[in-house]
Write a protein that holds these residues in place. Structure first.
Motif, mmCIF file in Angstrom:
data_model
loop_
_atom_site.group_PDB
_atom_site.id
_atom_site.type_symbol
_atom_site.label_atom_id
_atom_site.label_comp_id
_atom_site.label_asym_id
_atom_site.label_seq_id
_atom_site.Cartn_x
_atom_site.Cartn_y
_atom_site.Cartn_z
ATOM 1 N N LEU A 333 0.825 -1.208 0.000
ATOM 2 C CA LEU A 333 0.000 0.000 0.000
ATOM 3 C C LEU A 333 0.859 1.258 0.000
ATOM 4 C CD1 LEU A 333 -2.742 -1.111 2.546
ATOM 5 C CD2 LEU A 333 -3.002 -0.885 0.082
ATOM 6 N N GLY A 334 1.947 1.250 0.766
ATOM 7 C CA GLY A 334 2.825 2.420 0.799
ATOM 8 C C GLY A 334 3.476 2.685 -0.542
ATOM 9 N N ALA A 335 3.958 1.629 -1.200
ATOM 10 C CA ALA A 335 4.586 1.799 -2.513
ATOM 11 C C ALA A 335 3.577 2.280 -3.540
ATOM 12 C CB ALA A 335 5.219 0.484 -2.960
ATOM 13 N N ALA A 336 2.382 1.689 -3.523
ATOM 14 C CA ALA A 336 1.349 2.104 -4.466
ATOM 15 C C ALA A 336 0.951 3.560 -4.232
ATOM 16 C CB ALA A 336 0.129 1.197 -4.327
ATOM 17 N N TYR A 337 0.828 3.939 -2.974
ATOM 18 C CA TYR A 337 0.447 5.315 -2.653
ATOM 19 C C TYR A 337 1.484 6.292 -3.197
ATOM 20 C CZ TYR A 337 -1.334 9.209 0.154
ATOM 21 O OH TYR A 337 -1.857 10.411 0.571
ATOM 22 N N GLY A 338 2.770 5.967 -3.000
ATOM 23 C CA GLY A 338 3.816 6.850 -3.507
ATOM 24 C C GLY A 338 3.755 7.000 -5.012
ATOM 25 N N LEU A 339 3.559 5.913 -5.737
ATOM 26 C CA LEU A 339 3.496 5.989 -7.196
ATOM 27 C C LEU A 339 2.251 6.732 -7.659
ATOM 28 C CD1 LEU A 339 4.495 5.242 -10.010
ATOM 29 C CD2 LEU A 339 3.264 3.064 -9.790
ATOM 30 N N LEU A 340 1.094 6.405 -7.088
ATOM 31 C CA LEU A 340 -0.149 7.046 -7.514
ATOM 32 C C LEU A 340 -0.117 8.548 -7.253
ATOM 33 C CD1 LEU A 340 -2.626 4.345 -6.187
ATOM 34 C CD2 LEU A 340 -2.200 4.881 -8.585
ATOM 35 N N ARG A 341 0.409 8.944 -6.104
ATOM 36 C CA ARG A 341 0.496 10.384 -5.807
ATOM 37 C C ARG A 341 1.465 11.078 -6.769
ATOM 38 N NH1 ARG A 341 -0.743 12.764 -1.115
ATOM 39 N NH2 ARG A 341 -0.433 14.573 -2.463
ATOM 40 N N THR A 342 2.572 10.417 -7.107
ATOM 41 C CA THR A 342 3.544 11.015 -8.026
ATOM 42 C C THR A 342 2.931 11.234 -9.408
ATOM 43 O OG1 THR A 342 5.393 10.031 -6.819
ATOM 44 C CG2 THR A 342 5.804 10.694 -9.095
ATOM 45 N N ILE A 343 2.231 10.221 -9.919
ATOM 46 C CA ILE A 343 1.592 10.372 -11.237
ATOM 47 C C ILE A 343 0.469 11.402 -11.160
ATOM 48 C CG2 ILE A 343 0.375 9.170 -13.083
ATOM 49 C CD1 ILE A 343 3.366 8.465 -12.755
ATOM 50 N N GLU A 344 -0.246 11.452 -10.048
ATOM 51 C CA GLU A 344 -1.262 12.490 -9.854
ATOM 52 C C GLU A 344 -0.627 13.875 -9.990
ATOM 53 O OE1 GLU A 344 -4.698 13.122 -6.524
ATOM 54 O OE2 GLU A 344 -2.642 13.025 -5.801
ATOM 55 N N HIS A 345 0.552 14.058 -9.422
ATOM 56 C CA HIS A 345 1.244 15.344 -9.565
ATOM 57 C C HIS A 345 1.604 15.625 -11.014
ATOM 58 C CE1 HIS A 345 2.597 15.648 -5.083
ATOM 59 N NE2 HIS A 345 1.299 15.745 -5.245
ATOM 60 N N ARG A 346 2.002 14.589 -11.761
ATOM 61 C CA ARG A 346 2.295 14.810 -13.178
ATOM 62 C C ARG A 346 1.070 15.348 -13.912
ATOM 63 N NH1 ARG A 346 6.059 14.409 -10.916
ATOM 64 N NH2 ARG A 346 7.717 12.839 -10.930
ATOM 65 N N LEU A 347 -0.091 14.751 -13.627
ATOM 66 C CA LEU A 347 -1.323 15.205 -14.266
ATOM 67 C C LEU A 347 -1.577 16.684 -13.967
ATOM 68 C CD1 LEU A 347 -3.689 12.221 -13.315
ATOM 69 C CD2 LEU A 347 -2.636 12.626 -15.542
ATOM 70 N N GLN A 348 -1.317 17.086 -12.733
ATOM 71 C CA GLN A 348 -1.642 18.445 -12.313
ATOM 72 C C GLN A 348 -0.623 19.459 -12.805
ATOM 73 O OE1 GLN A 348 -2.094 17.955 -8.060
ATOM 74 N NE2 GLN A 348 -4.071 16.895 -8.274
ATOM 75 N N MET A 349 0.607 19.009 -13.035
ATOM 76 C CA MET A 349 1.632 19.913 -13.547
ATOM 77 C C MET A 349 1.328 20.402 -14.968
ATOM 78 S SD MET A 349 5.177 18.044 -12.387
ATOM 79 C CE MET A 349 5.612 17.831 -10.663
ATOM 80 N N VAL A 350 0.605 19.605 -15.729
ATOM 81 C CA VAL A 350 0.410 19.937 -17.146
ATOM 82 C C VAL A 350 -0.234 21.306 -17.305
ATOM 83 C CG1 VAL A 350 -0.754 19.265 -19.278
ATOM 84 C CG2 VAL A 350 0.316 17.527 -17.826
ATOM 85 N N ASP A 351 -1.346 21.531 -16.619
ATOM 86 C CA ASP A 351 -2.059 22.803 -16.766
ATOM 87 C C ASP A 351 -2.392 23.443 -15.427
ATOM 88 O OD1 ASP A 351 -2.337 22.987 -19.654
ATOM 89 O OD2 ASP A 351 -3.709 21.281 -19.503
ATOM 90 N N ASP A 352 -1.710 23.031 -14.338
ATOM 91 C CA ASP A 352 -2.022 23.535 -13.007
ATOM 92 C C ASP A 352 -3.513 23.374 -12.720
ATOM 93 O OD1 ASP A 352 -1.601 24.623 -10.501
ATOM 94 O OD2 ASP A 352 -1.875 26.693 -11.178
ATOM 95 N N ARG A 353 -4.017 22.201 -13.005
ATOM 96 C CA ARG A 353 -5.434 21.927 -12.832
ATOM 97 C C ARG A 353 -5.592 20.787 -11.831
ATOM 98 N NH1 ARG A 353 -9.220 18.934 -15.859
ATOM 99 N NH2 ARG A 353 -7.564 18.235 -17.266
ATOM 100 N N GLN A 354 -6.600 20.916 -10.962
ATOM 101 C CA GLN A 354 -6.810 19.887 -9.956
ATOM 102 C C GLN A 354 -7.551 18.701 -10.581
ATOM 103 O OE1 GLN A 354 -9.392 20.716 -6.704
ATOM 104 N NE2 GLN A 354 -8.378 19.300 -5.301
ATOM 105 N N THR A 355 -6.793 17.862 -11.224
ATOM 106 C CA THR A 355 -7.352 16.680 -11.855
ATOM 107 C C THR A 355 -6.693 15.435 -11.275
ATOM 108 O OG1 THR A 355 -7.707 15.554 -13.968
ATOM 109 C CG2 THR A 355 -5.652 16.768 -13.731
ATOM 110 N N HIS A 356 -7.428 14.329 -11.327
ATOM 111 C CA HIS A 356 -6.908 13.073 -10.772
ATOM 112 C C HIS A 356 -7.019 11.926 -11.769
ATOM 113 C CE1 HIS A 356 -7.230 15.275 -6.987
ATOM 114 N NE2 HIS A 356 -8.479 15.537 -7.314
ATOM 115 N N SER A 357 -7.572 12.185 -12.944
ATOM 116 C CA SER A 357 -7.848 11.112 -13.891
ATOM 117 C C SER A 357 -6.811 11.065 -15.005
ATOM 118 C CB SER A 357 -9.238 11.297 -14.514
ATOM 119 O OG SER A 357 -10.242 11.186 -13.529
ATOM 120 N N LEU A 358 -6.397 9.842 -15.341
ATOM 121 C CA LEU A 358 -5.546 9.677 -16.509
ATOM 122 C C LEU A 358 -6.311 10.146 -17.749
ATOM 123 C CD1 LEU A 358 -4.127 6.077 -15.876
ATOM 124 C CD2 LEU A 358 -2.987 8.256 -15.425
#
Length: 896
Positions: A333-358
């Motif tokens: 769970l800890g490893a998955a949480y770290g990866l999911l949160r990191t990719i979530e940040h990638r999504l949000q970096m694109v347009d500074d938008r609060q999104t969570h979906s691929l």
């Protein structure tokens, strides 16, 4: 950096930022000086992001946020910052921004005032310092009407709302420089009707009396983050019992699980893994990792403060270390949480938008993959999929309710009961039908019967496995008849199948424990604690737990708190014998440690309370002397406490309080107060019966005497039986110096400084009189039968007094010493152990000293260390003959 291609240079991070995220490309163009000194800036991003302090607050915060966003993103993309550093930097900025906005809003209205009386309580990811790259914040704003600066003739509530509105405006108004933070105030109580800023007392009242179950989970991550931090800390301290409950509320746990299911249903389009998958709300996503940790924290955190970690990965680690979740589950769970949160940040970096979906669009998904340093969209999906599937499987196991219900058809249910192991299914069927009909007060409500229905399949299975299912179900019925409410009790058992099985054993074998449960079903909560079936802690640790004060030192609360803990500990100790996890001798010593800790805490609390009116007697203190089984550190479940109250110093002295008392009156009243603290029932139940008849002059004498008077009485006037009692006397309360003084007096008396009497003759006479006035209760009375523990104790104490040897308060150690001196036969040690184990066990399973039910007899045999019930009876007969012969020999041959 988590599971991605290594980025070894900042140039690569800058290239990916320019190529794949318009937001960061824009910031790179607007902050050339920051980019030019990037290496140094990343070492101290907070300082590097600062701007001229003289700027207006809103503009300064927007620029700081923009600069920090760029530095955090490049630190993340380059691998310089791990997820913890990223989220901590983002959260610290949010705390700072809200704090500055609060100060500005107050000082704009009241320029000369100290900005206080207004606080922001951070919830969600800000509270746990795990803020997203483009997250909003969810604070609760509170104010103190007594300290909030206001304008002349202004109501504090109106002023607070105006300040709150200004804070929100400063933070989320957008201009050419962007914005600071999006603010969501909807997590406050009843947001549709309450003002955006709440008076602190009203907020406390709400959380103590009206809050919804999901709000408990929200406050796991609550933190006083900005504004008047002392106000925020005081608010959180006041509502801590609402969040962290010792009595477990499995209705809350069910509510959190239901929230998770509703999220899955509501976001069904984002549940299926692949393009479009919702990293936050999808099955196996971020929210399920968080809920998994929070559910376990709510269950166990009320009893273990170490589990109250706000951050998700910290919580998983704490739960794993405490043994509540498997280590591999925490790791997955800890490893998955770290990866999911990191990719979530990638999504949000694109347009500074609060999104969570691929992204569902293939090109957009490939863009996110490239930003993360991966070759293509397929590589990103392949990276995420195993983690998501593992999380989903783990959470599914937690959330699965099974949905099974017992049939309402009489024939079908009777067959089910028979198959489960009930030898008289018709009687069990009759009782269950009565419960379903709501024939007891605890079952009158629809909610209670629904909770019962959810429990019944597991309960039938558990009782069917018990040695005597009919006995278990009958005692459970008797429990239900006495319970005023049972919903939470049912939900606890439903959620903990192993506890239901243990309950079946308790109800089968231990009427003493079953009776306690019938009065206080919440005692079962304590068995969830990881240490419940292990030996209890030592006295200092137990006392520290009992001394925990959540209500500002309120005396009545302290009495209730100690009673709750003591009754939980005693119940758990008894359960250890039923479960076969502890030797009855170890349990007996545990009962004594719990009692001693209770004396230490409650005597201290009573003294503190008494001193508020009467002060202290100079150079004097109370000492409590334990005798009997407590003095010998070997209580049973039913033991009372034999105590003597002494005081040091001059008996002619007077206390120095507002209502002074002479020392004798002072300590007699104080001793009455201590006795009441130990014995008077409160809302949390009874505690101990206290017996003070062993004091000098017995029941006719004063309750408390000076140490000098005690010494003089013991050395000049005490009878042989009092000196025998003194062999197990042990100070359990008082300073080290005072205890030493009492020990010295006892040592003098036992060493021979006392009236010369025929000890053996006196002891024999006393034992004969006891046999007449206090005969054995039944054929298994290991204490009072001829050749039982009392005879062994008389033999030991008579030898201790006549030979001045083996003067140890613990009976077994005294026996060993006397055996070593050749004064007792070696078999007396084993006799003591057998009789003591039998006594401690039978106090639970056969308090009347009659043979227990056939199903219980193997438990007794196991507890005393023999093969079967016939061996119990035979060994008791053999030991009694052995002890009787020993006592007879002492009476015949010893000289006084």
């Amino acid at each position: 950096m988590t599971d991605r291609a290594e980025a070894t240079t900042l140039d690569d991070a800058i290239r990916r930022a320019r190529d794949h995220t318009p937001f960061l490309a824009h910031l790179l163009d607007r902050e050339p000086e920051l980019v030019a000194g990037l290496e140094a800036a990343l070492l101290d991003p907070v300082t590097a992001a600062r701007v001229d302090a003289s700027m207006p607050t809103a503009k300064a915060l927007r620029l700081e946020r923009r600069r920090l966003a760029l530095l955090v993103a490049l630190g993340d993309l380059s691998g310089r910052y791990d997820l913890t550093r990223v989220t901590r930097l983002l959260t610290d900025f949010a705390d700072h921004a809200v704090d500055r906005a609060i100060r500005t809003a107050i000082l704009e209205r009241t320029p000369d005032a100290e900005p206080r009386g207004f606080a922001a309580i951070a919830l969600g990811k800000q509270g746990s310092r795990e803020l997203n790259y483009s997250s909003d914040i969810d604070p609760i704003l509170i104010f103190d009407p007594a300290t909030l600066p206001i304008r002349p003739r202004e109501e504090p509530g109106e002023a607070a709302v105006r300040i709150g509105r200004r804070v929100v405006e400063l933070l989320q108004t957008r201009d050419a420089d962007g914005y600071v933070l999006r603010v969501d105030l909807r997590l406050r109580p009843s947001p549709e009707v309450t003002p955006i800023v709440l008076p602190v007392e009203a907020a406390i009242s709400y959380y103590e009396s009206q809050a919804l179950p999901w709000e408990r989970a929200a406050f796991i991550r609550a933190r006083a983050a900005s504004g008047d931090l002392s106000l925020g800390h005081e608010f959180l301290r006041a509502i801590r019992p609402f969040v962290w409950r010792r009595a477990l509320d499995f209705g809350t746990i069910r509510e959190i699980r239901d929230i998770s299911r509703r999220i899955r249903d509501h976001h069904a389009q984002g549940q299926q893994f692949g393009p479009g998958y919702d990293l936050k709300r999808g099955r196996g996503g971020i929210r399920e990792v968080e809920f998994f940790a929070q559910i376990h924290q709510l269950i166990h955190g009320g009893r273990d403060p170490e589990l109250r970690a706000p951050a998700t990965r910290d919580a998983l680690g704490a739960l794993s270390a405490a043994g509540w979740i498997a280590g591999d589950e925490a790791e997955v769970l800890g490893a998955a949480y770290g990866l999911l949160r990191t990719i979530e940040h990638r999504l949000q970096m694109v347009d500074d938008r609060q999104t969570h979906s691929l992204p569902a669009d293939p090109e957009a998904l490939a863009n996110v993959a490239a930003l993360h340093g991966l070759a293509d969209a397929g590589a990103l999906i392949a990276l995420l999929q195993p983690q998501v599937e593992r999380v989903g499987r783990i959470y599914d196991g937690l959330a699965d309710d099974g949905g099974e219900r017992l049939s309402g058809d009489t024939d079908t249910l009777e067959a089910k009961l028979s198959a489960a192991g009930f030898h008289d299914p018709a009687n069990a069927l009759r009782l269950i039908e009565g419960w379903r009909g709501g024939n007891y007060p605890a079952l009158r409500t629809t909610a209670a019967r629904e909770a019962l229905e959810a429990l019944l399949p597991g309960l039938v299975a558990a009782f069917g496995e018990a040695p005597d299912p009919a006995h278990a179900v009958a005692r459970f019925d008797a429990m239900l008849a006495r319970l005023p409410s049972a919903i939470n009790f049912f939900r606890l058992l439903e959620a903990q199948p192993a506890l239901a099985r243990l309950l079946g054993s308790i109800l089968c074998h231990a009427p003493a424990l079953a009776d306690q449960l019938g009065r206080r079903a919440e005692l079962l909560d304590g068995l969830i604690d990881a240490t419940a079936l292990k030996p209890v802690a030592e006295v200092p640790e137990l006392a520290a737990d009992m001394e925990a004060r959540e209500r500002g030192g309120d005396y009545q609360w302290q009495l209730d708190h100690v009673r709750r803990l003591v009754n939980e500990k005693r119940f758990a100790l008894g359960t250890q014998i039923i479960a076969g996890t502890s030797d009855p001798l170890v349990v007996s010593a545990g009962y004594a440690r719990v009692a001693e800790a209770a004396i230490r805490v409650l005597a201290g609390a009573a003294i503190d309370e008494f001193q508020t009116a009467h002060g202290v007697v100079p150079d004097s203190e109370l000492v409590i002397l334990a005798l009997g089984r407590l003095g010998g550190e070997a209580l049973t479940h039913a033991s009372d406490l034999d105590l003597i109250y002494l005081f040091t110093g001059d008996y002619m002295a007077e206390s120095d309080g507002a209502k002074p008392l002479g020392a004798v009156t002072y300590y007699n009243r104080l001793s009455q107060r201590v006795t009441a603290a130990l014995s008077v029932p409160t809302a949390s139940g009874p505690l101990y019966d206290v017996d003070t008849r062993l004091r000098p002059s017995g029941a006719q004498g004063p309750l408390s005497v000076s140490l000098e008077a005690f010494r003089r009485y013991q050395q000049e006037d005490a009878w042989t039986w009092e000196h025998m009692a003194l062999t197990r006397a042990r100070p359990v309360f008082g300073s080290a110096q005072a205890r030493s003084a009492v020990d010295a007096v006892i040592a003098e008396v036992l060493g021979g400084h006392r009236p010369q009497r025929d000890v053996i003759a006196d002891a024999a006479g006393m034992r004969a009189e006891m046999a007449v006035h206090k005969p054995a209760k039944g054929p298994l009375d290991a204490k009072l039968l001829d050749g039982g523990l009392v005879d062994l104790e008389f033999a030991v104490h008579a030898l201790q007094l006549t030979h001045h040897r083996g003067l140890d308060t613990r009976l077994r150690r005294a026996i060993d010493a006397l055996v070593g001196e050749g004064l007792l036969p070696a078999s007396m040690g084993e006799a003591h152990d057998f009789l003591s184990r039998l006594l401690v066990t039978l106090r639970l399973v056969a308090p009347d000293s009659q043979p227990p039910a056939p199903a219980t007899r193997p438990l007794v045999a196991r507890a005393v260390g023999v093969t079967d019930w016939d061996a119990v009876v035979a060994e008791l007969d053999r030991v009694r003959q052995d002890v009787g012969a020993c006592w007879s020999a002492i009476r015949t041959h010893e000289k006084g």
